[in-house]
Write a protein that holds these residues in place. Structure first.
Motif, PDB file in Angstrom:
ATOM      1  N   ILE A 277      -2.324  28.237  -8.000  1.00 25.91           N
ATOM      2  CA  ILE A 277      -1.361  27.946  -8.668  1.00 25.91           C
ATOM      3  C   ILE A 277      -0.168  28.959  -8.704  1.00 25.91           C
ATOM      4  N   ILE A 278       1.246  28.679  -8.374  1.00 20.58           N
ATOM      5  CA  ILE A 278       2.102  29.717  -8.574  1.00 20.58           C
ATOM      6  C   ILE A 278       3.194  29.512  -9.281  1.00 20.58           C
ATOM      7  N   SER A 279       4.200  30.332  -9.503  1.00 21.27           N
ATOM      8  CA  SER A 279       5.374  29.974 -10.350  1.00 21.27           C
ATOM      9  C   SER A 279       6.595  29.433  -9.418  1.00 21.27           C
ATOM     10  N   ASP A 280       7.390  28.735  -9.973  1.00 19.51           N
ATOM     11  CA  ASP A 280       8.530  28.186  -9.176  1.00 19.51           C
ATOM     12  C   ASP A 280       9.381  29.287  -8.784  1.00 19.51           C
ATOM     13  N   LYS A 281       9.254  30.517  -9.346  1.00 19.01           N
ATOM     14  CA  LYS A 281       9.989  31.708  -8.802  1.00 19.01           C
ATOM     15  C   LYS A 281       9.237  32.557  -7.797  1.00 19.01           C
ATOM     16  N   SER A 282       8.022  32.066  -7.404  1.00 17.47           N
ATOM     17  CA  SER A 282       7.430  32.850  -6.356  1.00 17.47           C
ATOM     18  C   SER A 282       7.981  32.986  -5.060  1.00 17.47           C
ATOM     19  N   THR A 283       7.474  33.800  -4.343  1.00 18.59           N
ATOM     20  CA  THR A 283       7.731  33.847  -2.920  1.00 18.59           C
ATOM     21  C   THR A 283       6.370  33.434  -2.241  1.00 18.59           C
ATOM     22  N   ILE A 284       6.168  32.986  -0.830  1.00 17.20           N
ATOM     23  CA  ILE A 284       4.922  32.745  -0.391  1.00 17.20           C
ATOM     24  C   ILE A 284       4.646  33.585   0.798  1.00 17.20           C
ATOM     25  N   ARG A 285       3.597  34.276   0.749  1.00 15.69           N
ATOM     26  CA  ARG A 285       2.993  35.091   1.734  1.00 15.69           C
ATOM     27  C   ARG A 285       1.826  34.793   2.618  1.00 15.69           C
TER      28      ARG A 285
ATOM     29  N   LYS B  79      10.820  33.490  13.767  1.00 17.04           N
ATOM     30  CA  LYS B  79      11.441  32.644  14.792  1.00 17.04           C
ATOM     31  C   LYS B  79      11.347  31.176  14.042  1.00 17.04           C
ATOM     32  N   GLU B  80      11.941  30.205  14.187  1.00 17.12           N
ATOM     33  CA  GLU B  80      12.180  28.833  13.801  1.00 17.12           C
ATOM     34  C   GLU B  80      10.910  28.205  14.098  1.00 17.12           C
ATOM     35  N   GLY B  81      10.265  27.664  13.120  1.00 19.31           N
ATOM     36  CA  GLY B  81       9.199  26.632  13.226  1.00 19.31           C
ATOM     37  C   GLY B  81       7.844  27.416  13.263  1.00 19.31           C
ATOM     38  N   VAL B  82       7.710  28.665  13.028  1.00 15.41           N
ATOM     39  CA  VAL B  82       6.617  29.336  12.920  1.00 15.41           C
ATOM     40  C   VAL B  82       5.744  29.155  11.526  1.00 15.41           C
ATOM     41  N   LEU B  83       6.587  29.013  10.476  1.00 13.03           N
ATOM     42  CA  LEU B  83       6.107  28.777   9.144  1.00 13.03           C
ATOM     43  C   LEU B  83       6.794  27.822   8.638  1.00 13.03           C
ATOM     44  N   THR B  84       6.331  26.569   8.534  1.00 10.59           N
ATOM     45  CA  THR B  84       6.862  25.169   7.814  1.00 10.59           C
ATOM     46  C   THR B  84       6.182  24.879   6.752  1.00 10.59           C
ATOM     47  N   PHE B  85       6.533  23.855   5.806  1.00  6.31           N
ATOM     48  CA  PHE B  85       6.024  23.408   4.608  1.00  6.31           C
ATOM     49  C   PHE B  85       6.433  21.959   4.341  1.00  6.31           C
ATOM     50  N   SER B  86       5.391  21.328   3.765  1.00  3.53           N
ATOM     51  CA  SER B  86       5.323  20.008   3.563  1.00  3.53           C
ATOM     52  C   SER B  86       5.006  19.900   2.068  1.00  3.53           C
ATOM     53  N   PRO B  87       5.975  19.090   1.291  1.00  3.87           N
ATOM     54  CA  PRO B  87       7.399  18.813   1.431  1.00  3.87           C
ATOM     55  C   PRO B  87       8.108  19.720   1.927  1.00  3.87           C
TER      56      PRO B  87
ATOM     57  N   MET C 244      11.096  22.550   2.234  1.00  3.06           N
ATOM     58  CA  MET C 244      12.017  23.274   1.362  1.00  3.06           C
ATOM     59  C   MET C 244      12.764  24.186   2.210  1.00  3.06           C
ATOM     60  N   LYS C 245      13.972  24.548   1.739  1.00  3.34           N
ATOM     61  CA  LYS C 245      14.953  25.564   2.375  1.00  3.34           C
ATOM     62  C   LYS C 245      14.520  26.940   1.704  1.00  3.34           C
ATOM     63  N   GLY C 246      14.598  27.934   2.738  1.00  5.07           N
ATOM     64  CA  GLY C 246      14.457  29.154   2.456  1.00  5.07           C
ATOM     65  C   GLY C 246      14.417  30.107   3.593  1.00  5.07           C
TER      66      GLY C 246
ATOM     67  N   PRO D 213      11.907  31.059  -0.988  1.00  9.75           N
ATOM     68  CA  PRO D 213      12.297  29.787  -1.044  1.00  9.75           C
ATOM     69  C   PRO D 213      13.760  29.779  -1.787  1.00  9.75           C
ATOM     70  N   GLU D 214      14.842  29.267  -1.441  1.00  6.90           N
ATOM     71  CA  GLU D 214      15.970  29.081  -1.918  1.00  6.90           C
ATOM     72  C   GLU D 214      15.971  28.558  -3.648  1.00  6.90           C
ATOM     73  N   ASN D 215      16.672  29.110  -4.606  1.00  5.61           N
ATOM     74  CA  ASN D 215      16.622  28.827  -5.845  1.00  5.61           C
ATOM     75  C   ASN D 215      16.304  27.084  -6.121  1.00  5.61           C
ATOM     76  N   GLY D 216      15.470  26.954  -6.814  1.00  5.83           N
ATOM     77  CA  GLY D 216      15.228  25.332  -7.187  1.00  5.83           C
ATOM     78  C   GLY D 216      14.273  24.734  -6.240  1.00  5.83           C
ATOM     79  N   GLN D 217      14.022  25.210  -4.847  1.00  2.00           N
ATOM     80  CA  GLN D 217      13.413  24.483  -3.984  1.00  2.00           C
ATOM     81  C   GLN D 217      11.742  24.184  -4.347  1.00  2.00           C
ATOM     82  N   LEU D 218      11.105  25.130  -5.195  1.00  3.36           N
ATOM     83  CA  LEU D 218       9.815  24.922  -5.473  1.00  3.36           C
ATOM     84  C   LEU D 218       9.730  24.091  -6.784  1.00  3.36           C
ATOM     85  N   LYS D 219       9.227  23.018  -6.725  1.00  4.60           N
ATOM     86  CA  LYS D 219       9.333  21.958  -7.884  1.00  4.60           C
ATOM     87  C   LYS D 219       7.900  22.120  -8.653  1.00  4.60           C
ATOM     88  N   PRO D 220       8.129  22.210 -10.100  1.00  3.55           N
ATOM     89  CA  PRO D 220       6.897  22.334 -10.884  1.00  3.55           C
ATOM     90  C   PRO D 220       6.321  21.074 -10.795  1.00  3.55           C
TER      91      PRO D 220
END
Length: 173
Positions: free
Chosen positions: A48-56, A73-81, A83-85, A99-106
């Motif tokens: 469980i992470i905060s909506d202000k976290s980065t993913i590593r 490079k594009e397509g190396v790291l992707t997410f479902s759903p 998100m922009k970042g 992630p761009e601000n507001g992309q991680l949804k609680p």
């Protein structure tokens, strides 16, 4: 603060139901994939992470072509759903997605997919894609009621004393 007894009961019941539903989550059960990938992956964002976290994702070994601060490079790291970042190399063995601000949804569960075969040799086909999961924490409020008083003179009015605790700091407005 004067609130009718019916409204008080509704508020308390709502808070209790939210807490019960959150505790019944089946999120976080591992499929065992991380163990198989120990040769390639040292650590990754999970749980469980905060909506202000980065993913590593920390790789088990350094990548010669990785330049700290450079975009991935594009397509190396992707997410479902999705998100922009921005995905970038933090070091020769650490990748970070900002992630761009507001992309991680609680309350939202995400699956990250790292295409290992696009950054290093992996040998077997089963090690081409590393999937990992995380959940964005729900913003919650916990109400602790310390005193409820109802007088005979006004039986339809209740006076309630208590404390509201929040899972994270919120702006006053």
């Amino acid at each position: 603060m004067n609130i009718t007894l019916k409204k008080t009961a509704t508020i308390i019941l709502t808070v209790m139901m939210a807490a019960t539903m959150a505790s019944c989550s089946k999120f976080g059960k591992s499929s065992g994939q991380s163990i198989e990938f120990a040769t390639f992956i040292k650590a990754h964002t999970g749980g469980i992470i905060s909506d202000k976290s980065t993913i590593r994702v920390e790789l088990a070994s350094s990548i010669q072509d990785a330049t700290p601060g450079a975009d991935l490079k594009e397509g190396v790291l992707t997410f479902s759903p999705s998100m922009k970042g921005t995905s970038r190399w933090l070091s020769s063995s650490m990748i970070e997605f900002i992630p761009e601000n507001g992309q991680l949804k609680p309350g939202q569960a995400y699956t990250g997919k790292l295409r290992l075969d696009k950054i290093q040799k992996v040998g077997s086909r089963k090690f081409r894609k590393f999937n990992f999961h995380f959940l964005v924490a729900i913003k919650e409020a916990v109400l602790q009621v310390s005193n409820v008083s109802i007088t005979a003179a006004s039986p339809d009015v209740a006076s309630i004393d208590g404390t509201i605790s929040l899972t994270e700091e919120l702006p006053l407005e």
